[in-house]
Design a protein around this motif. Structure first.
Motif, mmCIF file in Angstrom:
data_model
loop_
_atom_site.group_PDB
_atom_site.id
_atom_site.type_symbol
_atom_site.label_atom_id
_atom_site.label_comp_id
_atom_site.label_asym_id
_atom_site.label_seq_id
_atom_site.Cartn_x
_atom_site.Cartn_y
_atom_site.Cartn_z
ATOM 1 N N UNK A 129 0.811 -1.196 0.000
ATOM 2 C CA UNK A 129 0.000 0.000 0.000
ATOM 3 C C UNK A 129 0.853 1.258 0.000
ATOM 4 N N UNK A 130 0.205 2.413 -0.070
ATOM 5 C CA UNK A 130 0.914 3.680 -0.151
ATOM 6 C C UNK A 130 1.825 3.953 1.043
ATOM 7 N N UNK A 131 1.500 3.418 2.216
ATOM 8 C CA UNK A 131 2.315 3.677 3.408
ATOM 9 C C UNK A 131 3.507 2.736 3.506
ATOM 10 N N UNK A 132 3.562 1.740 2.621
ATOM 11 C CA UNK A 132 4.593 0.702 2.726
ATOM 12 C C UNK A 132 4.613 0.114 4.128
ATOM 13 N N UNK A 133 3.414 -0.011 4.706
ATOM 14 C CA UNK A 133 3.270 -0.543 6.060
ATOM 15 C C UNK A 133 2.670 -1.926 6.034
ATOM 16 N N UNK A 134 1.940 -2.229 7.095
ATOM 17 C CA UNK A 134 1.321 -3.539 7.217
ATOM 18 C C UNK A 134 0.107 -3.642 6.306
ATOM 19 N N UNK A 135 0.144 -4.574 5.388
ATOM 20 C CA UNK A 135 -0.973 -4.897 4.512
ATOM 21 C C UNK A 135 -1.310 -6.354 4.766
ATOM 22 N N UNK A 136 -2.593 -6.675 4.757
ATOM 23 C CA UNK A 136 -2.994 -8.032 5.116
ATOM 24 C C UNK A 136 -4.139 -8.505 4.236
ATOM 25 N N UNK A 137 -3.911 -9.542 3.464
ATOM 26 C CA UNK A 137 -4.967 -10.151 2.654
ATOM 27 C C UNK A 137 -5.820 -11.041 3.543
ATOM 28 N N UNK A 138 -7.139 -11.059 3.284
ATOM 29 C CA UNK A 138 -8.018 -11.881 4.114
ATOM 30 C C UNK A 138 -8.997 -12.728 3.319
ATOM 31 N N UNK A 139 -9.136 -12.479 2.014
ATOM 32 C CA UNK A 139 -10.086 -13.262 1.236
ATOM 33 C C UNK A 139 -9.676 -13.285 -0.229
ATOM 34 N N UNK A 140 -9.987 -14.405 -0.885
ATOM 35 C CA UNK A 140 -9.674 -14.603 -2.300
ATOM 36 C C UNK A 140 -10.919 -15.139 -3.000
ATOM 37 N N UNK A 141 -11.164 -14.662 -4.216
ATOM 38 C CA UNK A 141 -12.241 -15.191 -5.048
ATOM 39 C C UNK A 141 -11.690 -15.401 -6.453
ATOM 40 N N UNK A 142 -12.241 -16.376 -7.171
ATOM 41 C CA UNK A 142 -11.806 -16.689 -8.530
ATOM 42 C C UNK A 142 -13.007 -16.567 -9.461
ATOM 43 N N UNK A 143 -12.793 -15.956 -10.620
ATOM 44 C CA UNK A 143 -13.878 -15.792 -11.585
ATOM 45 C C UNK A 143 -14.369 -17.158 -12.060
ATOM 46 N N UNK A 144 -15.640 -17.237 -12.509
ATOM 47 C CA UNK A 144 -16.184 -18.522 -12.967
ATOM 48 C C UNK A 144 -15.375 -19.168 -14.093
ATOM 49 N N UNK A 145 -14.741 -18.363 -14.949
ATOM 50 C CA UNK A 145 -13.944 -18.929 -16.035
ATOM 51 C C UNK A 145 -12.467 -19.098 -15.655
ATOM 52 N N UNK A 146 -12.142 -18.849 -14.404
ATOM 53 C CA UNK A 146 -10.783 -18.997 -13.846
ATOM 54 C C UNK A 146 -9.752 -18.057 -14.459
ATOM 55 N N UNK A 147 -10.182 -17.008 -15.149
ATOM 56 C CA UNK A 147 -9.229 -16.087 -15.776
ATOM 57 C C UNK A 147 -8.733 -14.989 -14.838
ATOM 58 N N UNK A 148 -9.462 -14.763 -13.740
ATOM 59 C CA UNK A 148 -9.127 -13.669 -12.828
ATOM 60 C C UNK A 148 -9.219 -14.144 -11.387
ATOM 61 N N UNK A 149 -8.256 -13.721 -10.584
ATOM 62 C CA UNK A 149 -8.312 -13.957 -9.148
ATOM 63 C C UNK A 149 -8.388 -12.595 -8.468
ATOM 64 N N UNK A 150 -9.252 -12.492 -7.457
ATOM 65 C CA UNK A 150 -9.468 -11.254 -6.715
ATOM 66 C C UNK A 150 -8.983 -11.466 -5.286
ATOM 67 N N UNK A 151 -8.235 -10.506 -4.767
ATOM 68 C CA UNK A 151 -7.711 -10.582 -3.411
ATOM 69 C C UNK A 151 -8.127 -9.307 -2.686
ATOM 70 N N UNK A 152 -8.611 -9.439 -1.461
ATOM 71 C CA UNK A 152 -8.984 -8.260 -0.684
ATOM 72 C C UNK A 152 -8.486 -8.386 0.739
ATOM 73 N N UNK A 153 -8.390 -7.253 1.414
ATOM 74 C CA UNK A 153 -7.939 -7.218 2.799
ATOM 75 C C UNK A 153 -7.801 -5.791 3.265
ATOM 76 N N UNK A 154 -6.807 -5.545 4.110
ATOM 77 C CA UNK A 154 -6.598 -4.196 4.613
ATOM 78 C C UNK A 154 -5.217 -3.700 4.209
ATOM 79 N N UNK A 155 -5.124 -2.378 4.053
ATOM 80 C CA UNK A 155 -3.873 -1.770 3.634
ATOM 81 C C UNK A 155 -3.819 -0.359 4.206
#
Length: 146
Positions: free
Chosen positions: A1-27
């Motif tokens: 992230x912009x602060x170059x600090x602690x970033x933490x992923x907490x969830x992942x989802x994959x598109x139905x056609x498996x072409x894209x993976x989505x990652x979310x969390x805090x930053x």
């Protein structure tokens, strides 16, 4: 992230056609406040397709705990804590454009702990804890269509 600090992923989802993976969390942002951070990656190349941050009202977003796709894969839902409630965002899965954002605040403040997407219709359900009328923790569940 912009602060170059602690970033933490907490969830992942994959598109139905498996072409894209989505990652979310805090930053952490440049001021050290936490935002939701959501990224889309091309699964074949690993290239970043888009990055979105959600700050919430009054600089109050904390961390996203869930990412899930609508049944047709066109909408990505992200949910987590925002201030003293739940924040839920819908993004266009292909472009990352925000479709809508909703906030839920229980009587004594609420904290999102889990979410799910209806596998039949475009609907996301978010649940978590909040203070009940007796002061004890109770759960609250909200549902958003679209």
């Amino acid at each position: 992230g912009p602060a170059n600090g602690d970033d933490e992923a907490s969830s992942v989802a994959v598109s139905p056609d498996s072409s894209t993976v989505y990652v979310t969390g805090q930053s952490a942002d440049s001021a050290g406040n936490y935002d939701y951070a959501t990224l889309a990656y091309n699964t074949a190349t690993g290239a970043t397709m888009w990055v979105k941050r959600y700050n919430g009202p009054q600089n109050s977003a904390n961390g996203a705990v869930f990412a899930g796709l609508s049944p047709d894969g066109s909408t990505l839902y992200v949910a987590g804590d925002s201030g003293s409630g739940y924040g839920t965002i819908a993004y266009n899965a292909a472009t990352g454009a925000q479709v809508w954002a909703r906030l839920y605040h229980g009587a004594g403040g609420s904290s999102a702990t889990a979410a799910a997407v209806n596998p039949v219709i475009p609907q996301v359900i978010v649940t978590g804890t909040g203070a009940g009328t007796s002061g004890n923790q109770q759960y609250a569940t909200v549902s958003y269509a679209g």
